[in-house]
Enzyme design. Structure first.
Site, mmCIF file in Angstrom:
data_model
loop_
_atom_site.group_PDB
_atom_site.id
_atom_site.type_symbol
_atom_site.label_atom_id
_atom_site.label_comp_id
_atom_site.label_asym_id
_atom_site.label_seq_id
_atom_site.Cartn_x
_atom_site.Cartn_y
_atom_site.Cartn_z
ATOM 1 C CE1 TYR A 195 -17.880 7.357 16.924
ATOM 2 C CE2 TYR A 195 -18.139 8.611 14.893
ATOM 3 C CZ TYR A 195 -18.688 7.880 15.930
ATOM 4 O OH TYR A 195 -20.049 7.671 15.975
ATOM 5 C CG ASP A 231 -13.186 5.753 8.746
ATOM 6 O OD1 ASP A 231 -13.784 6.317 7.791
ATOM 7 O OD2 ASP A 231 -13.661 5.659 9.889
ATOM 8 C CE LYS A 241 -19.020 12.936 8.032
ATOM 9 N NZ LYS A 241 -19.161 12.841 9.470
HETATM 10 N N1 PLP Z 1 -15.558 7.379 10.366
HETATM 11 C C1 PLP Z 1 -15.137 8.622 10.574
HETATM 12 C C2 PLP Z 1 -13.692 8.960 10.350
HETATM 13 C C3 PLP Z 1 -16.016 9.621 10.987
HETATM 14 O O1 PLP Z 1 -15.580 10.859 11.213
HETATM 15 C C4 PLP Z 1 -17.372 9.274 11.181
HETATM 16 C C5 PLP Z 1 -18.342 10.282 11.609
HETATM 17 O O2 PLP Z 1 -18.080 11.438 11.707
HETATM 18 C C6 PLP Z 1 -17.773 7.953 10.944
HETATM 19 C C7 PLP Z 1 -16.843 7.026 10.535
HETATM 20 C C8 PLP Z 1 -19.193 7.557 11.123
HETATM 21 O O3 PLP Z 1 -19.977 8.121 10.113
HETATM 22 P P1 PLP Z 1 -21.561 8.309 10.319
HETATM 23 O O4 PLP Z 1 -21.722 9.371 11.346
HETATM 24 O O5 PLP Z 1 -22.033 8.710 8.952
HETATM 25 O O6 PLP Z 1 -22.103 7.008 10.753
#
Ligand code: PLP
Length: 433
Positions: free
Chosen positions: A146, A241, A269
């Site tokens: 994700y 990511d 975050k």
């Molecule tokens: N990338 C990863 C690996 C994540 O786990 C998440 C959210 O949990 C995101 C991107 C998206 O982050 P956000 O929820 O701050 O938009």
């Protein structure tokens, strides 16, 4: 009127009339676990406190960032000090420079970065930059990983996933899906096949170096290195990511942990101490393509927000000072190894994956090394487990395909309570071995 309501069920009913599903992010509706959501009044250390006054040991930790626990006093003081100086400037300030400096010091592959407001923004912007610098349109992502909710990543495998995906949400256009290719996590051959069928068309591979959004799945030996080599061979960029792994696996994130250097990294975050923030970064020559240095447009009113930066600076300074990673990994191992013993003696079929201070208990399967095995997990049984644990004061992430997180604030007593609860709940699940 709402001020007088201190009951989760009642709050949820009112919320359902005001927000889709009563929530501001889908998983919070508890739909995947057949329960009603708990409304949080406050949180401290390892604990959440509901509006009814019930205390929970928290293993969600705001989906990962709260590595030093809830309401860490140094971080909340930093936020308070910043707040009295103004909550948003829409202009430059010292704290954003300091946060960028700390991140680049810890993560050598990030020479330059741009702060944004969420992980979604970070991955979306990193992809735009990859497309701009390579002059190519397509991106390879992995089934089950994700990367936030931007169109390019809300894609599932259609019949021809190696040539193009299909939208996984209404509202995502087939045009957007056509540029996203789906490969299998931990399966390099599937990546090679994507490149073969889309020669000179792939701008980037994006990957969660440790999968966290289909439950925790570590990268197989050589998988990340193999992605690096495939990107180099095919002129594509490698995007790690690290929204979950950055500063959780170690100060240098998964790149350092596994010794593989990406071209671009996305963070979320954790670099805001739990406040809304994100970042994408990499080599100067790439980042200097971003506006106003280069033509790739990306902007944000609240980007580099002073409160988020103050929290992030304090968080990173504390992590750099205390380096809690070995201790956290030991704590995680201590907890999950007894959990594994409890599972074995209960006769319930389940297994645990753990990396550092993150873990997932998968029900109904013996081992999970990729997407297909993860998808064969018994989500009904997870729902029953979740409800049983919640009843006993243990707050787990409300879906099978999520990571549990340990913070420095989790105590031996928390673990004892968790293990007693786990034993009781496993006994109610019966045997399905
Ligand atoms: N990338 C990863 C690996 C994540 O786990 C998440 C959210 O949990 C995101 C991107 C998206 O982050 P956000 O929820 O701050 O938009």
């Amino acid at each position: 009127m709402i001020d007088d309501v201190n009951n989760s069920s009642e709050l949820f009913k009112i919320a359902e009339t005001l927000m889709p599903g009563g929530v501001n992010s889908p998983v919070r509706a508890f739909g995947a676990v057949g329960a009603e959501p708990v409304y949080i009044d406050y949180a401290n250390g390892s604990k959440l406190h509901s509006c009814e006054g019930k205390e929970y040991v928290d293993y969600m930790m705001s989906w990962g960032p709260l590595i030093l626990g809830h309401a860490n006093i140094s971080i909340t003081s930093a936020i308070t000090e910043a707040a009295v100086k103004g909550s948003s400037f829409g202009a430059n300030h010292k704290a954003e420079v300091r946060l960028a400096e700390l991140i680049t010091e810890c993560m050598p592959s990030i020479e330059m970065l741009r702060l944004v407001n969420s992980g979604t923004e970070a991955t979306m912007s990193a992809l735009r930059l990859s497309r701009a610098v390579t002059g190519r349109d397509k991106v390879i992502k992995f089934r089950g990983c994700y990367h936030g909710h931007s169109d390019a990543f809300l894609i599932s495998a259609g019949s021809g996933a190696l040539t193009h995906g299909t939208p996984s949400s209404p509202g995502v256009t087939p045009g957007a899906a056509a540029d996203t290719l789906l490969a299998e996590y931990n399966d390099l051959a599937s990546v090679q096949e994507c490149f073969r069928l889309n020669k000179d068309e792939v701008a980037a591979i994006i990957v969660e170096p440790v999968a966290g959004n289909m439950g925790v799945i570590p990268p197989a030996e050589g998988f990340l290195q193999g992605l690096r080599e495939e990107c180099d061979r095919n002129g594509a960029l490698l995007i790690f990511d690290e929204v979950i792994t950055g500063f959780r696996l170690g100060l240098g994130g998964a790149a350092e942990y596994y010794g593989v250097t990406p071209d671009l990294t996305t963070l979320g975050k954790i670099i805001g101490g739990g406040l809304p923030v994100g970042a994408y970064g990499g080599k100067k020559e790439l980042l200097s393509q971003i506006s106003p240095c280069g033509g790739v447009y990306q902007a944000g009113t609240l980007s580099g927000n002073p409160l988020a930066c103050a929290a992030g600076i304090k968080m990173l300074e504390l992590l750099i000072e205390h380096k809690p990673y070995r201790r956290l990994a030991n704590m995680c191992e201590a907890l999950t190894s007894v959990m594994e013993e409890n599972i074995a003696s209960s006769g319930v079929k389940a297994c645990i994956n753990r990396v550092g201070s993150a873990f997932t208990v998968f029900f109904g399967v013996d081992a999970v090394t990729g997407y297909a095995e993860a998808m064969s997990a018994d989500t009904e049984m997870f729902g029953a487990y979740f409800r049983g644990m919640l009843e006993r004061g243990i707050y787990l992430p409300p879906a099978q395909y999520e990571a549990n997180f340990i913070s420095t604030e989790h105590s031996v007593e928390d673990f004892e309570q968790t293990l007693v609860a786990q034993q009781e709940v496993l006994a109610t699940l019966g045997t399905n071995a």
